[in-house]
Design a protein around this motif. Sequence first.
Motif, mmCIF file in Angstrom:
data_model
loop_
_atom_site.group_PDB
_atom_site.id
_atom_site.type_symbol
_atom_site.label_atom_id
_atom_site.label_comp_id
_atom_site.label_asym_id
_atom_site.label_seq_id
_atom_site.Cartn_x
_atom_site.Cartn_y
_atom_site.Cartn_z
ATOM 1 N N GLU A 665 -4.524 -21.194 2.065
ATOM 2 C CA GLU A 665 -4.490 -20.362 0.858
ATOM 3 C C GLU A 665 -3.061 -19.909 0.554
ATOM 4 N N ASP A 666 -2.745 -19.800 -0.721
ATOM 5 C CA ASP A 666 -1.495 -19.172 -1.156
ATOM 6 C C ASP A 666 -1.709 -17.650 -1.079
ATOM 7 N N PRO A 667 -0.936 -16.932 -0.227
ATOM 8 C CA PRO A 667 -1.191 -15.501 -0.012
ATOM 9 C C PRO A 667 -0.505 -14.588 -1.029
ATOM 10 N N SER A 668 0.071 -15.125 -2.075
ATOM 11 C CA SER A 668 0.916 -14.327 -2.979
ATOM 12 C C SER A 668 0.180 -13.135 -3.569
ATOM 13 N N ASP A 669 -0.995 -13.379 -4.149
ATOM 14 C CA ASP A 669 -1.721 -12.278 -4.781
ATOM 15 C C ASP A 669 -2.123 -11.216 -3.764
ATOM 16 N N TRP A 670 -2.523 -11.669 -2.611
ATOM 17 C CA TRP A 670 -2.924 -10.713 -1.558
ATOM 18 C C TRP A 670 -1.731 -9.867 -1.114
ATOM 19 N N ILE A 671 -0.549 -10.474 -0.986
ATOM 20 C CA ILE A 671 0.648 -9.724 -0.588
ATOM 21 C C ILE A 671 0.961 -8.649 -1.628
ATOM 22 N N ARG A 672 0.889 -9.013 -2.902
ATOM 23 C CA ARG A 672 1.136 -8.013 -3.942
ATOM 24 C C ARG A 672 0.158 -6.848 -3.824
ATOM 25 N N ALA A 673 -1.102 -7.169 -3.532
ATOM 26 C CA ALA A 673 -2.115 -6.116 -3.415
ATOM 27 C C ALA A 673 -1.811 -5.177 -2.258
ATOM 28 N N VAL A 674 -1.380 -5.718 -1.138
ATOM 29 C CA VAL A 674 -1.062 -4.880 0.024
ATOM 30 C C VAL A 674 0.124 -3.977 -0.280
ATOM 31 N N VAL A 675 1.141 -4.509 -0.931
ATOM 32 C CA VAL A 675 2.303 -3.693 -1.285
ATOM 33 C C VAL A 675 1.880 -2.545 -2.193
ATOM 34 N N GLY A 676 0.997 -2.832 -3.141
ATOM 35 C CA GLY A 676 0.503 -1.776 -4.022
ATOM 36 C C GLY A 676 -0.251 -0.705 -3.254
ATOM 37 N N GLU A 677 -1.076 -1.107 -2.292
ATOM 38 C CA GLU A 677 -1.829 -0.134 -1.485
ATOM 39 C C GLU A 677 -0.890 0.761 -0.683
ATOM 40 N N VAL A 678 0.185 0.163 -0.148
ATOM 41 C CA VAL A 678 1.151 0.963 0.615
ATOM 42 C C VAL A 678 1.801 2.003 -0.287
ATOM 43 N N ARG A 679 2.254 1.589 -1.444
ATOM 44 C CA ARG A 679 2.971 2.514 -2.328
ATOM 45 C C ARG A 679 2.048 3.583 -2.902
ATOM 46 N N LEU A 680 0.747 3.307 -2.959
ATOM 47 C CA LEU A 680 -0.212 4.303 -3.456
ATOM 48 C C LEU A 680 -0.739 5.206 -2.348
ATOM 49 N N GLY A 681 -0.234 5.032 -1.121
ATOM 50 C CA GLY A 681 -0.641 5.904 -0.019
ATOM 51 C C GLY A 681 -1.964 5.535 0.622
ATOM 52 N N GLN A 682 -2.466 4.331 0.328
ATOM 53 C CA GLN A 682 -3.762 3.937 0.862
ATOM 54 C C GLN A 682 -3.672 3.360 2.282
ATOM 55 N N ARG A 683 -2.461 3.205 2.793
ATOM 56 C CA ARG A 683 -2.280 2.658 4.149
ATOM 57 C C ARG A 683 -1.570 3.657 5.064
ATOM 58 N N ASP A 684 -1.625 4.930 4.730
ATOM 59 C CA ASP A 684 -0.837 5.929 5.466
ATOM 60 C C ASP A 684 -1.211 6.012 6.945
ATOM 61 N N THR A 685 -2.459 5.737 7.286
ATOM 62 C CA THR A 685 -2.865 5.827 8.696
ATOM 63 C C THR A 685 -2.261 4.717 9.541
ATOM 64 N N GLN A 686 -1.645 3.710 8.892
ATOM 65 C CA GLN A 686 -1.098 2.566 9.625
ATOM 66 C C GLN A 686 0.425 2.614 9.735
ATOM 67 N N LEU A 687 1.025 3.725 9.395
ATOM 68 C CA LEU A 687 2.488 3.792 9.308
ATOM 69 C C LEU A 687 3.157 4.328 10.573
ATOM 70 N N VAL A 688 2.405 4.558 11.637
ATOM 71 C CA VAL A 688 2.957 5.199 12.828
ATOM 72 C C VAL A 688 3.722 4.191 13.690
ATOM 73 N N TYR A 689 4.950 4.542 14.041
ATOM 74 C CA TYR A 689 5.737 3.800 15.030
ATOM 75 C C TYR A 689 5.466 4.379 16.416
ATOM 76 N N ARG A 690 5.537 3.521 17.415
ATOM 77 C CA ARG A 690 5.425 3.962 18.814
ATOM 78 C C ARG A 690 6.612 3.399 19.580
ATOM 79 N N LYS A 691 7.375 4.255 20.179
ATOM 80 C CA LYS A 691 8.571 3.813 20.893
ATOM 81 C C LYS A 691 8.747 4.658 22.146
ATOM 82 N N ARG A 692 9.032 4.016 23.269
ATOM 83 C CA ARG A 692 9.149 4.714 24.548
ATOM 84 C C ARG A 692 10.560 5.264 24.742
ATOM 85 N N LEU A 693 10.626 6.497 25.243
ATOM 86 C CA LEU A 693 11.896 7.074 25.679
ATOM 87 C C LEU A 693 12.250 6.473 27.032
#
Length: 777
Positions: A665-693
């Motif tokens: 499949e050509d993923p172009s349309d799906w990629i655009r949709a994901v970017v839109g969801e991120v900018r609209l705050g619909q993916r906020d629960t997935q934005l956490v970084y984890r890094k060890r001291l």
Amino acid sequence: MAAYQAFLLSAVQAPGPGGVVLRLFGRSPELGPVELRFEQQSAVFFVPRRAQLDQRALRCRRKAVELKSFDGESVDALYFQSEGDLRRARAILREAGVQCLEDDVSLLDRFLMERFLCGAVSFEAEEGDDLGRRVFLNPRLKPGRVRTALSALSLDIETGVKSGALYSIAVDLRGPQQKQKVVFLQRSGAAPLSASARNEGFELQCFEDERSCLAAFLQWTAERDPDLLIGWNVVGFDLRFLEAKCRAHSLPFRLGRDGLTAEVRPRTSGGDRAAIPGRVCIDGPLALRAAFYNFEDLSLDSVAHELLGEGKLISSGGSDKIAEIERLYAEDPLQLARYNLRDAELVQEIFAKTGLAELTMRRSEISGLLMGDIGQSVRAFDFFMLPRLHRKGYVAISQQDVRFSQSAPGGRVLQPVPGLYQQVVALDFRSLYPSIIRTFHIDPYSLLMRDHDPLSTPAGDRRFSRSEHLLPDFIGELFELRAAARREGDEHLSMAIKILMNSFYGVMGSPGCRFYHADLPNAITLTGQWLLTECVAWLEERGYRTLYGDTDSLFVQLRPEDEAAADQRAQQLADELNEYWQRRLADEFQLTSYLKLQFERRFSKFFLPPMRGQEKGARKRYAGLRVDAGVETLHFTGMEVVRSDWTELAREFQRELYARVFRGEDPSDWIRAVVGEVRLGQRDTQLVYRKRLRKPLAEYTQSAPPHVQAARMLPQARGVVRYVVTREGPVPVELKPQSPDYDHYVDKQLAPIADGALWLFGKDFESLVSSVQLSLF
């Protein structure tokens, strides 16, 4: 005279009349805990026979021995009644320019290695020995083979962060005919809660002050006498804290057997180690890493959820957790005891699930190191090599006299050919470097004897002896032992052997090893490169294209006519290559080949991404649809989806992206949709970084990476930091960050992943999402 078996746990040594007293502690299946005590032991090192020295001034005894240095010079042994005398003499002689050989080998190590004692021992005891205390004086020892269950005490403490007070100590003891759970609580007025605790299956002991709480814990531990102490960061936190509290209250930290004092010491390699005479301390996170477990977050709660499906009673972190513990101590001490004990229980259950204690025992049996020293690969190599070298008539130099000349070249990495392919198989050399050592007779003794029956390696022209070697035969024994372990289902022994064998190459190339010589690692890696190159040539002659190769692996595209029986043809290729190497090495080098290529896996679809912004392929990165028993599953190596320092947004995005690519499949349309969801705050629960001291916050002085900036906002930070990048910068999740920086996540998390696949469709991420950007304004 009675004969017994025991598994050695730890040892201590101390000055005594006429020499050093060496005390070996172990567990016997017949007798339980035992001590094997040896008096009048001498420390020793060697000097050239020509060296002039004053034995009386050096407080030593000199003896001629039938040994010589690597330079062929005869040596004498110097014997000392204490290691203090040895250190003093060593300093004097080195200052005078006298060569000191093996002057860094401890009395304990030499005692064990020269008797080939590896974990289990067999000993004979005189009738007059004290069977009541199970202490045996100067027993006759020989190698043994014993399986015995060890008792393990899981330890966890709770403390006041601001006050620095000890709140409670929870212990969960499990072992042969032992099972007991106790919480020692330092809290006035809490004694009436003890009955409730008993109804819940544990004992609650309450004390009015820290000193009495500590003393009760130490006494209880001495009476139950566990073999192991286990915990989560138990050395650097729990034991270090308890040791400091004992010191503050003028209370000996008698956590060892027979009332011996324990001590937390810094390791030269970093971190801490616990010296607990008569017992072994195993720290959960360190043991998991050594056993090749890979967790995104090594916190107890995260590992417990992943392995056991359950976790701590307080799952929040940072300031929320601290506040809750303070509240429980003040308002609900019984619940605090439950929480404390649950952590100790989780550690026991993780150890039971993973077999960490059993693996540590097997590694002791294979390497010769006592359980508390497991992981010191250079020392383990000494355990194997030194006593065998002595029996060949040689002594080695000391580590400080090693002269490092050069690093070995790495394994051969073939330039990947970027693209999407069908029917690709992975062919792997099984244990390549140990097999090269075994096949080409590479080891320090063989190098020393290279003029005797010489053999030159096929690449680099390094010379070794065909007939005089030590390590190759040992590797052969280990291969056979591992095969037997697999047949018997002994996964821990199999893993212990794998860890030891894989350490040999790195050790011989390390300037920290007394046997370092540049020819050793160079011969191994150059031979490995030659083998990979020749395999590629063999495959090309038969019409097979190698898309990528790395050290011991080849990714080969099958021919169209092979696809109907792809797995069978892949196995045939591996078998034919093995036969080829057997014939070629016998004809050209008169060697028996122990090299073994195996068909590892097949991909129905296989993708090699380009390097970012370049046309050539990225090394150590690929994705594919792996086929196992006819079932296809997504497989990633080196990609963001398998890296813990990328967000869940990125990992989920990459999984779905490649699933679409492999479906054609050509993923172009799906990629655009994901970017839109991120900018609209619909993916906020997935934005956490984890890094060890990786070190204390105060030591980050040159730079402050985002996770360090976030950690500095917390009252107490250690281990893994979880944070979100906001428009104001990185903020830890405990502070409930607002205003995520969506541009950051689109540009830094989604764009690199998308561009890795979009080039297949002649597109790029920036052009693709510009319309999404405009639509949001």
